[in-house]
Design a protein around this motif. Structure first.
Motif, PDB file in Angstrom:
ATOM      1  N   ARG A  94       0.820  -1.208   0.000  1.00  0.00           N
ATOM      2  CA  ARG A  94       0.000   0.000   0.000  1.00  0.00           C
ATOM      3  C   ARG A  94       0.856   1.261   0.000  1.00  0.00           C
ATOM      4  NH1 ARG A  94      -5.370  -1.124   0.607  1.00  0.00           N
ATOM      5  NH2 ARG A  94      -5.637  -3.337   0.252  1.00  0.00           N
ATOM      6  N   VAL A 260     -12.323   7.647  -3.937  1.00  0.00           N
ATOM      7  CA  VAL A 260     -12.910   8.145  -5.171  1.00  0.00           C
ATOM      8  C   VAL A 260     -12.139   7.619  -6.387  1.00  0.00           C
ATOM      9  CG1 VAL A 260     -13.438  10.201  -6.508  1.00  0.00           C
ATOM     10  CG2 VAL A 260     -13.830  10.194  -4.049  1.00  0.00           C
ATOM     11  N   ASN A 262     -10.321   4.961  -6.329  1.00  0.00           N
ATOM     12  CA  ASN A 262     -10.154   3.527  -6.191  1.00  0.00           C
ATOM     13  C   ASN A 262      -8.683   3.118  -6.194  1.00  0.00           C
ATOM     14  OD1 ASN A 262     -11.540   1.081  -5.856  1.00  0.00           O
ATOM     15  ND2 ASN A 262     -10.875   0.492  -7.905  1.00  0.00           N
ATOM     16  N   PRO A 264      -5.492   1.508  -4.315  1.00  0.00           N
ATOM     17  CA  PRO A 264      -5.230   0.621  -3.182  1.00  0.00           C
ATOM     18  C   PRO A 264      -4.142   1.187  -2.276  1.00  0.00           C
ATOM     19  CG  PRO A 264      -4.253  -0.285  -5.174  1.00  0.00           C
ATOM     20  CD  PRO A 264      -4.938   0.998  -5.574  1.00  0.00           C
TER      21      PRO A 264
ATOM     22  N   GLU B  48     -14.505  -5.914  -1.824  1.00  0.00           N
ATOM     23  CA  GLU B  48     -13.420  -6.879  -1.988  1.00  0.00           C
ATOM     24  C   GLU B  48     -13.623  -8.005  -0.990  1.00  0.00           C
ATOM     25  OE1 GLU B  48      -9.474  -5.500  -1.004  1.00  0.00           O
ATOM     26  OE2 GLU B  48      -8.588  -7.146  -2.122  1.00  0.00           O
ATOM     27  N   GLY B 204      -6.714  -5.048  -2.301  1.00  0.00           N
ATOM     28  CA  GLY B 204      -7.213  -3.689  -2.381  1.00  0.00           C
ATOM     29  C   GLY B 204      -7.572  -3.302  -3.798  1.00  0.00           C
ATOM     30  N   ASP B 205      -7.239  -4.137  -4.771  1.00  0.00           N
ATOM     31  CA  ASP B 205      -7.451  -3.729  -6.144  1.00  0.00           C
ATOM     32  C   ASP B 205      -8.113  -4.788  -7.028  1.00  0.00           C
ATOM     33  OD1 ASP B 205      -7.147  -1.722  -8.146  1.00  0.00           O
ATOM     34  OD2 ASP B 205      -5.578  -2.967  -9.033  1.00  0.00           O
ATOM     35  N   ARG B 230     -12.322  -6.412 -10.429  1.00  0.00           N
ATOM     36  CA  ARG B 230     -11.770  -5.211  -9.796  1.00  0.00           C
ATOM     37  C   ARG B 230     -12.724  -4.696  -8.734  1.00  0.00           C
ATOM     38  NH1 ARG B 230      -9.957  -0.772 -13.617  1.00  0.00           N
ATOM     39  NH2 ARG B 230      -9.853   0.189 -11.578  1.00  0.00           N
ATOM     40  N   PHE B 231     -12.166  -4.244  -7.612  1.00  0.00           N
ATOM     41  CA  PHE B 231     -12.995  -3.861  -6.470  1.00  0.00           C
ATOM     42  C   PHE B 231     -13.076  -2.348  -6.367  1.00  0.00           C
ATOM     43  CE2 PHE B 231     -10.522  -7.725  -5.503  1.00  0.00           C
ATOM     44  CZ  PHE B 231     -11.529  -8.608  -5.841  1.00  0.00           C
ATOM     45  N   ILE B 232     -14.291  -1.828  -6.557  1.00  0.00           N
ATOM     46  CA  ILE B 232     -14.504  -0.389  -6.544  1.00  0.00           C
ATOM     47  C   ILE B 232     -15.674  -0.098  -5.626  1.00  0.00           C
ATOM     48  CG2 ILE B 232     -14.976   1.647  -7.941  1.00  0.00           C
ATOM     49  CD1 ILE B 232     -13.757   0.221 -10.300  1.00  0.00           C
ATOM     50  N   ALA B 233     -15.401   0.544  -4.503  1.00  0.00           N
ATOM     51  CA  ALA B 233     -16.440   0.731  -3.498  1.00  0.00           C
ATOM     52  C   ALA B 233     -17.337   1.923  -3.810  1.00  0.00           C
ATOM     53  CB  ALA B 233     -15.797   0.907  -2.121  1.00  0.00           C
ATOM     54  N   ASP B 234     -16.771   2.995  -4.295  1.00  0.00           N
ATOM     55  CA  ASP B 234     -17.516   4.237  -4.469  1.00  0.00           C
ATOM     56  C   ASP B 234     -18.396   4.176  -5.722  1.00  0.00           C
ATOM     57  OD1 ASP B 234     -17.613   7.192  -3.551  1.00  0.00           O
ATOM     58  OD2 ASP B 234     -17.397   7.265  -5.730  1.00  0.00           O
ATOM     59  N   GLN B 236     -19.799   6.467  -7.540  1.00  0.00           N
ATOM     60  CA  GLN B 236     -19.380   7.405  -8.585  1.00  0.00           C
ATOM     61  C   GLN B 236     -18.186   6.845  -9.342  1.00  0.00           C
ATOM     62  OE1 GLN B 236     -20.820  10.123  -9.542  1.00  0.00           O
ATOM     63  NE2 GLN B 236     -22.197  10.660  -7.865  1.00  0.00           N
ATOM     64  N   ALA B 237     -17.265   6.253  -8.594  1.00  0.00           N
ATOM     65  CA  ALA B 237     -16.081   5.665  -9.223  1.00  0.00           C
ATOM     66  C   ALA B 237     -16.479   4.466 -10.085  1.00  0.00           C
ATOM     67  CB  ALA B 237     -15.064   5.255  -8.157  1.00  0.00           C
ATOM     68  N   ALA B 241     -15.710   4.273 -14.015  1.00  0.00           N
ATOM     69  CA  ALA B 241     -14.913   3.177 -14.573  1.00  0.00           C
ATOM     70  C   ALA B 241     -15.655   2.501 -15.724  1.00  0.00           C
ATOM     71  CB  ALA B 241     -14.583   2.160 -13.482  1.00  0.00           C
TER      72      ALA B 241
END
Lengths: 315, 509
Positions: A94, A260, A262, A264, B48, B204-205, B230-234, B236-237, B241
């Protein structure tokens, strides 16, 4: 000089120990049990007990703290409860995102703020000063994540020039990796630049009224020589303090922007660990942040000595 | 002068056309191989997974990634929610419902080359039901007394009691087959028998899977060579994407209010399907005034479900009248049992002894649907004189502690994700604190038969009891909001079980 360094260093270690104790007790006070989060809502009490035992959560608090400290001293940060991999590796992975991001934002905000602040102070009350002040007020008021969203809408969705988010990894090449960090760095740098402009402007203004500045003017030096040779170096101390503070803020506080875009980064790791109650990761990451703050403060203190001869003599 | 200018412009045109031809050629050569060989997929997920072994942890995201792609079960669940053979090609259930004999497929291998046979199947089930098992659905295997393996392709389960849901449960992510040698490592390096092999996990990705060339089922072999989750929480993001082409698909898009922003996009299509996610406002049935059925009924009648759906989920979702979804076998529409009726609700409250209403607190998790639904409900309860305070409660940590474990709450709101989990109202302890012997008896009856028609009839009665008793306020079933590339075919539109089944997914030429 060496005595001072030793004193500061002992203080640094002591602070870390106290911080570690604090982190550990706070984590324990937080509601929520990692085992029950992992097993979900259908798990029976026996299953829960089995997992708690497997994770070592059924051991007394003092023993767990002791094990954590002993692990830290031998360089073993423990295994993540939820990922099941060593935390040290996670943090390093990270940091490879967060550190370059923070550095880029840092450099960017200095490149904007320092000239702006100094010039605004030297042209106090004039149009340039008004514009600079306006810029700093706006950039402080606008949250970084909102700037981030605007950047994405403009450069990714509408123009298609930049990736909307994600991080390809340094293995994908320097250019794609840097490209992924540019917009987040700009978003992070904007509010910082605003704050730094203000600090630089007021530091320069204050120094202008000092005796040595008046003397320099009285000696007949040109106003730019007075500004750059006498005032600016002396105004650097508060600016440096602010930069130090900002750097730790950028590393620890990038959570929203990382979310925002994304990315990591370390901030997202901390956030995720918190929601999963991955106490091992939380403890290590928070301790890392605390350590970073302490070390950066230490470095800032040292740089005072390097910059200001008066402090050097006092030591 | 004229001539010169003409000549030069002719040269110019010539040069231009040459350039155009050249660049067109370049574009064609650059595009042709990529277009023809499009066998990679970038798929987005909101959450994730933490670990990749669905047999040791509950989070839905684990199964969404590995179930059916990396791991397979003795049986599986198809797009319509029906159980189908998988690693077991057939099975027989004895007349008393106590013996299950499975015939296993031969020639099946795990991704590391280890053979899948009866011994491996016995290992996987014993691991799931053993004393130190941490399987999140250990209760599935509670009635298994012993397991025999007369030969490599025969697996016999001996039960202590008839368990009519066993076959269905064996199709769940928590029941997948893991290999004796590698099971301990599945959390970080999953090894199964599925059409895709685990390749890498950048925490994380992303997680990358690649095609399993040795897959046993030639009919269901993967058509894609590589899949990147792919892990995208937001939200808007997520939208950015998708629109920028970084992602090909987002099978479970998180923001209904952004769905219309894909309208008119030439590349993307949106699909609204069903899920198993039941949004219900559970009450503490042991606590006053919720221990009074009339109060619960009054609250249910104070709610206009469609308005909740409009306010919370942009009108996307299906109203429900009990803890059951239209996907489930034997579904009955119960929304008419206690319909929106403010006057009747007020009368019921007066009858129960609360003519002036009362005040209580809802513990609302942070997931978008919860606070939004709670706010709409708050306004509706005010109409009948009931004051509801909303207390944000962090999910999962604090929610699990307060609601699930301590049962210290008046009302809460959460989407129950498990398919066919109507039996939670018969579980003791469970957070509703609901006790109803008649309902418990029905749940027992379901297990005593393996006959689908009988089971459906019993499920129908169970739905009726819940609709009248309202231990929880039944609001709506979450939609599955899918957004993906028009050329991408084979993704599931509905979701009878939380999953992203990718073996049938391909790019249309």
């Amino acid at each position: 000089m060496i005595a001072l360094l030793l004193r500061r260093f002992t203080g640094l270690i002591l602070t870390l120990v106290i911080v570690s104790l604090l982190i550990f007790t706070v984590m324990d006070l937080l509601p929520g049990d990692p085992a029950s989060i992992m097993l979900g809502t259908s798990a029976s009490p026996e299953t829960l007990a089995a997992l708690r035992h497997e994770l070592g959560l059924d051991q007394p608090l003092v023993l767990r703290y002791g094990q954590w400290l002993a692990g830290l001293l031998s360089g073993n940060l423990g295994n993540s409860l939820t990922y099941g991999v060593p935390v040290a590796g996670l943090i390093v992975e990270r940091l490879a995102v967060t550190l370059p991001l923070a550095l880029m934002a840092m450099v960017l905000s200095m490149a904007i703020a320092l000239p702006l602040g100094v010039l605004a102070a030297s042209r106090r009350g004039r149009v340039f000063d008004t514009i600079a002040t306006l810029f700093s007020q706006i950039s402080i008021a606008v949250p970084a994540f909102w700037v981030a969203l605007l950047l994405i809408i403009l450069f990714s969705t509408m123009l298609g020039l930049m990736p909307a988010g994600g991080f390809p990894g340094w293995g994908a090449g320097l250019l794609p990796a840097l490209q992924a960090l540019v917009m987040p760095a700009v978003a992070l740098a904007m509010p910082q630049a605003g704050v730094l402009t203000r600090v630089a402007r007021s530091a320069v203004l204050e120094t202008m009224h000092e005796d040595f500045a008046r003397t320099a003017v009285a000696k007949g030096l040109s106003s730019s020589a007075v500004l750059w040779r006498h005032i600016v170096p002396n105004a650097l101390i508060p600016v440096l303090t602010m930069i130090g503070l900002q750097f730790t803020f950028l590393v620890a506080g990038a959570v929203l922007v990382e979310n925002v875009f994304n990315l990591p980064g370390l901030g997202r790791l901390a956030l995720q660990a918190l929601s999963q109650r991955d106490v091992i990761v939380m403890q290590d990451v928070v301790l890392f942040f605390a350590g970073l703050v302490i070390v950066v403060n230490f470095v800032v203190d040292l740089s005072y000595v390097a910059i200001d001869p008066r402090i050097r003599k006092a030591v | 002068m004229n001539k010169v200018s003409f000549a030069s412009s002719a040269r110019c045109i010539k040069r231009l056309s040459l350039g155009a031809a050249l660049s067109a050629g370049l574009v064609v050569t650059a595009m042709t191989p990529a277009e023809a060989a499009k066998t990679a997929l970038n798929l987005g997920m909101s959450v994730e997974p933490t670990g990749l072994d669905p047999t040791i942890a509950a989070p839905v995201a684990i199964g969404q990634l590995t179930w059916q792609n990396v791991f397979e079960g003795l049986v599986t669940i198809d797009q319509t929610g029906k159980v189908q053979p998988q690693l077991a090609k057939s099975w027989e259930i004895s007349g008393d419902g106590l013996t299950y004999m499975f015939k296993l497929r031969t020639g099946v291998k795990f991704h590391d080359g280890e053979a899948f046979d009866a011994a491996a199947a016995k290992f996987a089930l014993d691991r799931a039901r053993g004393t130190d098992s941490v399987n999140p659905q250990k209760r599935f295997f509670a009635s298994i007394a012993s397991i025999d393996t007369p030969d490599a392709e025969t697996l016999v389960l001996h039960l202590t009691a008839p368990t009519g849901s066993l076959i269905y449960w064996l199709a769940w992510p928590a029941s997948v087959m893991v290999a004796p040698k590698t099971a301990d490592n599945d959390k970080v390096m999953p090894i199964g028998t599925g059409p895709f092999k685990f390749a890498s996990w950048t925490k994380g990705d992303r997680v990358e899977l690649v095609r399993n060339g040795d897959y046993w089922n030639k009919d269901a072999s993967a058509k894609l060579d590589k899949v990147t989750f792919r892990f995208i929480a937001d939200p808007q993001a997520q939208a950015a994407a998708l629109k920028s082409g970084d992602l090909d698909a987002f099978p479970e898009f998180a923001a209904p209010e952004l769905m219309s922003s894909f309208d008119g996009d030439a590349r993307l299509i949106t699909k609204v399907g069903n899920t198993e996610l039941k949004v219900v406002a559970g009450m503490n049935n042991a606590r006053k005034p919720f221990d009074d059925k009339r109060v619960r009924q009054a609250l249910m009648m104070a709610i206009d479900r469609q308005t909740v759906i409009d306010g919370a989920w942009s009108g996307l979702g299906t109203p429900i009248g009990s803890h059951y979804t239209p996907n489930d076998p034997g579904y009955k529409d119960m929304t008419g049992v206690l319909p929106y009726d403010v006057e009747k609700a007020k009368a019921l409250l007066t009858e129960a002894g609360y003519p002036n209403g009362f005040t209580f607190t809802i513990k609302s998790p942070q997931m978008a649907y919860a606070p939004r639904s709670a706010q709409v409900m708050q306004a509706m309860f005010a109409e009948i004189g009931v004051t509801m305070n909303i207390e944000p409660t962090e999910f999962p940590a604090k929610w699990v502690q307060d609601v699930m474990k301590d049962r210290n709450f008046d009302m809460t709101i959460v989407a129950h994700a498990e398919p066919l989990d109507i039996d939670i109202y018969a579980r003791d302890p469970y957070y509703f604190n609901y006790r109803n012997p008649a309902f418990d008896a029905l749940m027992k009856k379901v297990q005593e038969t393996a006959d689908p028609a009988t089971q459906n009839a019993v499920y129908g009665e169970a739905q009726k009891i819940l609709a009248e008793d309202v231990p929880a306020l039944y609001l709506f079933v979450m939609p599955k909001l899918g957004v993906w590339d028009r050329k991408l075919k084979g993704l599931w539109e509905n979701e009878p079980i939380p999953s992203n089944v990718l073996s049938g997914v391909y790019w249309e030429e």
